[in-house]
Design an enzyme around this catalytic site. Sequence first.
Site, PDB file in Angstrom:
ATOM      1  N   GLY A  67      48.941  38.900  18.712  1.00 40.87           N
ATOM      2  CA  GLY A  67      48.808  37.455  18.887  1.00 40.87           C
ATOM      3  C   GLY A  67      49.662  36.673  17.908  1.00 40.87           C
ATOM      4  O   GLY A  67      49.818  37.076  16.760  1.00 40.87           O
ATOM      5  N   THR A  68      50.231  35.587  18.360  1.00 40.74           N
ATOM      6  CA  THR A  68      50.969  34.623  17.550  1.00 40.74           C
ATOM      7  C   THR A  68      50.813  33.277  18.256  1.00 40.74           C
ATOM      8  O   THR A  68      50.478  33.261  19.434  1.00 40.74           O
ATOM      9  CB  THR A  68      52.462  34.967  17.481  1.00 40.74           C
ATOM     10  OG1 THR A  68      52.966  35.028  18.804  1.00 40.74           O
ATOM     11  CG2 THR A  68      52.701  36.324  16.839  1.00 40.74           C
ATOM     12  N   THR A  69      51.089  32.164  17.720  1.00 40.51           N
ATOM     13  CA  THR A  69      51.550  31.753  16.403  1.00 40.51           C
ATOM     14  C   THR A  69      50.533  30.755  15.865  1.00 40.51           C
ATOM     15  O   THR A  69      49.959  29.986  16.627  1.00 40.51           O
ATOM     16  CB  THR A  69      52.943  31.098  16.517  1.00 40.51           C
ATOM     17  OG1 THR A  69      53.870  32.027  17.054  1.00 40.51           O
ATOM     18  CG2 THR A  69      53.430  30.552  15.206  1.00 40.51           C
ATOM     19  N   ASP A  84      48.547  28.906  19.256  1.00 39.88           N
ATOM     20  CA  ASP A  84      48.829  29.074  20.676  1.00 39.88           C
ATOM     21  C   ASP A  84      47.820  30.058  21.263  1.00 39.88           C
ATOM     22  O   ASP A  84      46.947  30.569  20.571  1.00 39.88           O
ATOM     23  CB  ASP A  84      50.269  29.548  20.886  1.00 39.88           C
ATOM     24  CG  ASP A  84      50.430  31.031  20.637  1.00 39.88           C
ATOM     25  OD1 ASP A  84      50.030  31.485  19.544  1.00 39.88           O
ATOM     26  OD2 ASP A  84      50.935  31.742  21.522  1.00 39.88           O
TER      27      ASP A  84
END
Length: 306
Positions: A67-69, A84
């Site tokens: 997962g990002t950001t 996000d």
Amino acid sequence: MTWPNRDQPAFPSSSSGAFSALPQGVSHGGVNLSSFSDFLRHQAPHLLPGAPGPGPTGLPTDAVPHGTTIVALKCPGGVVMAGDRRATQGNMIASRDVQKVYITDDYTVTGIAGTAAIAVEFARLYAVELEHYEKLEGVALTFPGKVNRLATMVRGNLGAALQGFVALPLLAGYDLDDPNPEAAGRIVSFDAAGGWNFEEEGYQSVGSGSIFAKSSMKKLYSQVTDAESALRVAVEALYDAADDDSATGGPDLVRGIFPTAVVIGADGAHEVPEAKISSLCREVVENRSRTETFGPDARPTRGDEL
């Protein structure tokens, strides 16, 4: 929860006085009773995030979702954190609606990036850690104490991080001990070895899109005058990150999926309503989609107009 030895109780009985005779903050049997993660490490270490379990080793890191950001910005009287919703698995989109920003107590919020399974467990265990300490000690941890607790948990995942399963949190909160309420917002970043750093510039980001998000916040941070403007800059930064980083998801107007955000101030941590985030995202998208500046019919820009 399953304990290693089912024939023995996980906790001493209250009648034995094993715990009642101990002053606050004293360890029992080498275990720090005020730390839930320390207790878990001694009683059931396999339940900790990143603990080795049964199954093949050497699993490719792109075989699990990441997962990002996450972005965070200080504002007068508090701090804003947003994230996000996309999780990727190699070159595939594993999920479009991941929750990456968690309220861990009344004045603290944690954003997660990296190996999704480990990062989510970090956030959940950290929330239990803070609640456990407050119940046993009768007072909440100071903000520096919260930072140290999270750093210890991150350091405990170093073995998994060296194998490629890195999970890095971003901590933001409101320091009740700061004599200046307008400057009580705090942002703390961590490295894989548990090192931490208080951000003095006023903003920070973690995740694969962090370089683009930080560049955006660097240009727009001067516009931050309150929580509302900080929230808008956070959305702009996530939009810029999604524009250049394929692992970061931008506002999905078709599916109605938007970033999540939390505002922390003197009155505590509050999730920003989805309707407000949706309206702000649509406004940002509209401002960046003007027909006179984008598309094949856009009017060429002269040098003196730059």
